[in-house]
Design an enzyme around this catalytic site. Sequence first.
Site, PDB file in Angstrom:
ATOM      1  CD  GLU A   1      38.043  41.282  39.825  1.00  0.00           C
ATOM      2  OE1 GLU A   1      37.166  40.406  39.749  1.00  0.00           O
ATOM      3  OE2 GLU A   1      38.542  41.831  38.832  1.00  0.00           O
TER       4      GLU A   1
ATOM      5  CG  ASP B   1      39.512  43.446  35.512  1.00  0.00           C
ATOM      6  OD1 ASP B   1      38.504  43.083  36.124  1.00  0.00           O
ATOM      7  OD2 ASP B   1      40.004  42.800  34.555  1.00  0.00           O
TER       8      ASP B   1
END
Length: 625
Positions: A305, A268
């Site tokens: 990401e 993330d």
Amino acid sequence: MDWSRPWQLDLGARLLGPDRVRFRVWAPRAKTVSVRLLGRNSRPIPLQVQDLGYFEADVPGVVEGDRYLYVLNSEQERPDPASRFQPEGVHGPSAVVDPHAFRWTDQGWRGLTRDGLVIYELHIGTFTREGTFQAVIPLLDYLQREVGVTAIELMPVAQFPGTRNWGYDGVYLFAPQASYGGPSGLRLLVDACHAKGLGVILDVVYNHLGPEGNYLGDFGPYFTDRYRTPWGAAINYDGPDSDEVRRYIIDNALHWITEYHIDGLRLDAVHGIYDFGARHILRELTDAVHAQAERLGRSALVIAESDLNDIRIIAPPEEGGYGLDAQWNDDFHHALHALLTGERDGYYQDFGRLDQVATAMQDGFVYTGQRSAYRRRRHGSVSRGLPPSRFVVFAQNHDQVGNRARGDRLSTLISFGALKVVAAAVLLTPNIPLLFMGEEYGERAPFLYFIDHGDPGLVEAVRRGRKAEFAAFGWTGDIPDPQDPTTFDRSRVRPGEPTDPQQAALLRWYCRLIALRRSVPALAASESGEAGHRVRTDDAQQILTLHRWAADGSAALICLGFNKGPASFNLHPPQGTWRLSLCSEAADFGGSGEDCWPKELAPEHGDAAVRLAAYTAAIYLKSDP
């Protein structure tokens, strides 16, 4: 650290035999550490200090399921930072888990590769009525056989406060969420996925930890005040004592790959990971995961990401990169979304043109060093020439839906015809496609932001923070309360056979597109070599054509109409004979049934003059060598 050696987790409570456990914890901020075993009248058992601030002790008479707390300096009782299970939540005691007790049946499973990968992102709590790992298992046939995806991607499952959360507030990185079914439930799900031929990718958060139940700072300098993330204190990857913090994080990645047979990690928001050391943590973590997977006889992917448009993340180490397998391409989403919805607030102000969609398909990043109006600076690096399979693309995901004020999906923002064009754009690119749960049938329920915090002050801070975020997009009015259980309930999806005729038709369209992608080599994720692709646009008529080809001679021509009204254009087919394979206007897919696209194309016949209704898509396959 040498990650080439055989690895096992030596932090936390490790069973040495049927009734003996070694407790080991890194606590350089404590002078003394003991372990208190709950349900016994004995005193806490002292742990012996080791090098670098570690404490450990071998304790007899401890079995799986026993609960314990660490006692710091004879006064603070805290759960284990490397707890494998928190059955009573983030403030409760940790539980001993035997990672070898589960009987795996996936010995023949060899993991995932980028080629052929189609990802389905889901949230365990809202994907089923029960909201558990095991409740997903009966739906695996639907995902694998009917929809045709090859991997599910789980939003974070590390133990978070309460029972309702996206997962990005996790504070026990090694412990699968108790309300989802804990360690045994996650293992059952992964094993069942592998039995069906589905891989499992896990979303992990290594840029911050949640605020509630986060006791790591009592043990050691896990965090730093030199940097700040939008979500809380940054993790200490490059300051004093950072070696053991880095080891803790990499141990966590290897823990999921090893003890839970996870096939890939989605990291993330790596732009919130700050490391100015000579060897970046992303490079070290990726090397460790790849090495461990090789020792285990299978593959494991590391996907980032990132908001940076920085090719170093996916460039190979020999070219100065970190060597991750792929990264999410937000530019693709933003270009597609802005073009279709007309939204121009927030980061959408940088997008809205068809040529930007074409750039994202052809080259990867749209912003490759030019000035971004939203950022008020130059942004990005040149991605042209990188294999398209290094980019994960999507029209929807948890962020792009859930971070809207009312969690509205594309199915409530654009027309039915446009939804079908979007599906073809995502599923037939040379990149790795990702679908968000329910997208395949046009789910209309929102996906909202929800929490279940116990601290009223923290709840109010979240409410204020959400409103401030939405201001940049001009979203005003009442916003669903993240703490209200109905906000969570409204976000549930109902996967399976839809009863709404239009949703059923859209599901058939998605299934046929995925089946085509999986059966035609030219439509798989493109690495390089003899495979290739070329994008052309008719900006006046808002038509995009994508020509793809592969080494085996197969080729496809994908025609995407982003035209809002009727349009006429000349289709220039490449060399060869092309036959219509799919058309979004077919009655089976909820279209008008009119034959607007020619059944066959060939250059010797000249350009094909095509008259189109708004938002249609067609796929041609080359019929001669």
